[in-house]
Design an enzyme around this catalytic site. Sequence first.
Site, short mmCIF file in Angstrom:
data_model
loop_
_atom_site.label_atom_id
_atom_site.label_comp_id
_atom_site.label_asym_id
_atom_site.label_seq_id
_atom_site.Cartn_x
_atom_site.Cartn_y
_atom_site.Cartn_z
N CYS A 138 0.85 -1.20 0.00
CA CYS A 138 0.00 0.00 0.00
C CYS A 138 0.88 1.25 0.00
O CYS A 138 1.69 1.45 0.91
CB CYS A 138 -0.90 -0.02 1.24
SG CYS A 138 -1.79 1.52 1.48
N CYS A 149 0.52 3.46 3.11
CA CYS A 149 1.22 2.90 4.27
C CYS A 149 2.70 3.24 4.18
O CYS A 149 3.33 3.59 5.18
CB CYS A 149 1.04 1.39 4.36
SG CYS A 149 -0.52 0.88 5.10
N ASP A 166 -1.20 16.03 -2.59
CA ASP A 166 -1.57 15.06 -3.62
C ASP A 166 -0.58 15.22 -4.78
O ASP A 166 -0.31 16.33 -5.23
CB ASP A 166 -3.01 15.32 -4.10
CG ASP A 166 -3.55 14.16 -4.92
OD1 ASP A 166 -4.50 13.50 -4.47
OD2 ASP A 166 -3.01 13.91 -6.03
N HIS A 191 -3.56 1.26 8.47
CA HIS A 191 -4.20 0.86 7.22
C HIS A 191 -5.63 0.38 7.44
O HIS A 191 -5.87 -0.63 8.10
CB HIS A 191 -3.40 -0.27 6.57
CG HIS A 191 -3.95 -0.71 5.25
ND1 HIS A 191 -3.61 -0.11 4.06
CD2 HIS A 191 -4.85 -1.68 4.95
CE1 HIS A 191 -4.27 -0.70 3.08
NE2 HIS A 191 -5.03 -1.66 3.59
N ASN A 209 -13.45 9.48 -1.19
CA ASN A 209 -13.94 8.58 -2.22
C ASN A 209 -13.95 7.17 -1.64
O ASN A 209 -12.98 6.75 -1.02
CB ASN A 209 -13.03 8.64 -3.45
CG ASN A 209 -13.12 9.97 -4.17
OD1 ASN A 209 -14.18 10.59 -4.19
ND2 ASN A 209 -12.02 10.42 -4.74
N HIS A 211 -8.60 7.71 2.89
CA HIS A 211 -7.97 9.03 2.86
C HIS A 211 -9.01 10.08 2.54
O HIS A 211 -9.98 9.83 1.82
CB HIS A 211 -6.85 9.07 1.82
CG HIS A 211 -7.28 8.67 0.45
ND1 HIS A 211 -7.42 7.35 0.06
CD2 HIS A 211 -7.62 9.41 -0.63
CE1 HIS A 211 -7.83 7.31 -1.19
NE2 HIS A 211 -7.96 8.54 -1.64
N HIS A 218 -9.59 13.90 0.92
CA HIS A 218 -9.03 14.98 0.11
C HIS A 218 -9.44 16.31 0.73
O HIS A 218 -10.62 16.50 1.06
CB HIS A 218 -9.61 14.93 -1.31
CG HIS A 218 -9.31 13.68 -2.07
ND1 HIS A 218 -8.40 13.62 -3.10
CD2 HIS A 218 -9.81 12.41 -1.96
CE1 HIS A 218 -8.35 12.40 -3.60
NE2 HIS A 218 -9.21 11.64 -2.93
P1 AMP Z 1 -8.74 8.42 -4.69
O1 AMP Z 1 -9.25 8.47 -6.09
O2 AMP Z 1 -9.69 9.05 -3.71
O3 AMP Z 1 -8.30 7.03 -4.28
O4 AMP Z 1 -7.47 9.37 -4.67
C1 AMP Z 1 -6.16 8.92 -4.68
C2 AMP Z 1 -5.31 10.14 -4.78
O5 AMP Z 1 -3.98 9.80 -4.40
C3 AMP Z 1 -5.22 10.75 -6.19
O6 AMP Z 1 -5.68 12.09 -6.16
C4 AMP Z 1 -3.74 10.63 -6.54
O7 AMP Z 1 -3.28 11.74 -7.28
C5 AMP Z 1 -3.09 10.55 -5.17
N1 AMP Z 1 -1.81 9.85 -5.12
C6 AMP Z 1 -1.51 8.65 -5.66
N2 AMP Z 1 -0.24 8.32 -5.38
C7 AMP Z 1 0.26 9.32 -4.62
C8 AMP Z 1 1.52 9.57 -4.00
N3 AMP Z 1 2.55 8.69 -4.11
N4 AMP Z 1 1.70 10.72 -3.32
C9 AMP Z 1 0.70 11.61 -3.22
N5 AMP Z 1 -0.53 11.43 -3.75
C10 AMP Z 1 -0.74 10.30 -4.45
ZN ZN Z 2 -2.28 1.41 3.68
#
Ligand code: AMP
Ligand code: ZN
Length: 114
Positions: free
Chosen positions: A6, A9, A32, A48, A89, A102, A104
Amino acid sequence: MSENDCIFCKIAKGQMEAEVVYEEEGVIAFEDINAKTPVHVLVIPREHVPSMAEVGGLPDGITKRLFEVAQAVAEKKGVAESGYAFRINNGPDSGQEVLHLHAHVMGGRRLSMP
Ligand code: AMP
Ligand code: ZN
């Protein structure tokens, strides 16, 4: 997806780089990587849990801290007064990509649903 692979994590454990905005024992907030709004920060529990279905498994007080940290992040990023979205989401129709719960924190411009 297990905890071992993950990405959130890994960020929570400091094993993967992220632009950390705020952190404390049970919660971490970071930029993000693909910001969709001028301010776009993710607030996550360090522990997690894949989705809302398991939110009850978080340690006491962590869900409250997710909200409070989101507000603190909004203040730090200068959008507390202009407003921001606090969005989780959850599941396929929401577009959830990362299966580590998570929130946003999105702001800096006028937003609309969804
Ligand atoms: P969700 O669609 O709610 O699962 O959002 C996942 C979010 O995580 C997206 O907006 C991605 O741009 C962001 N994301 C994915 N990988 C990373 C990362 N390594 N560091 C920061 N944000 C990330
Ligand atoms: Zn995790």
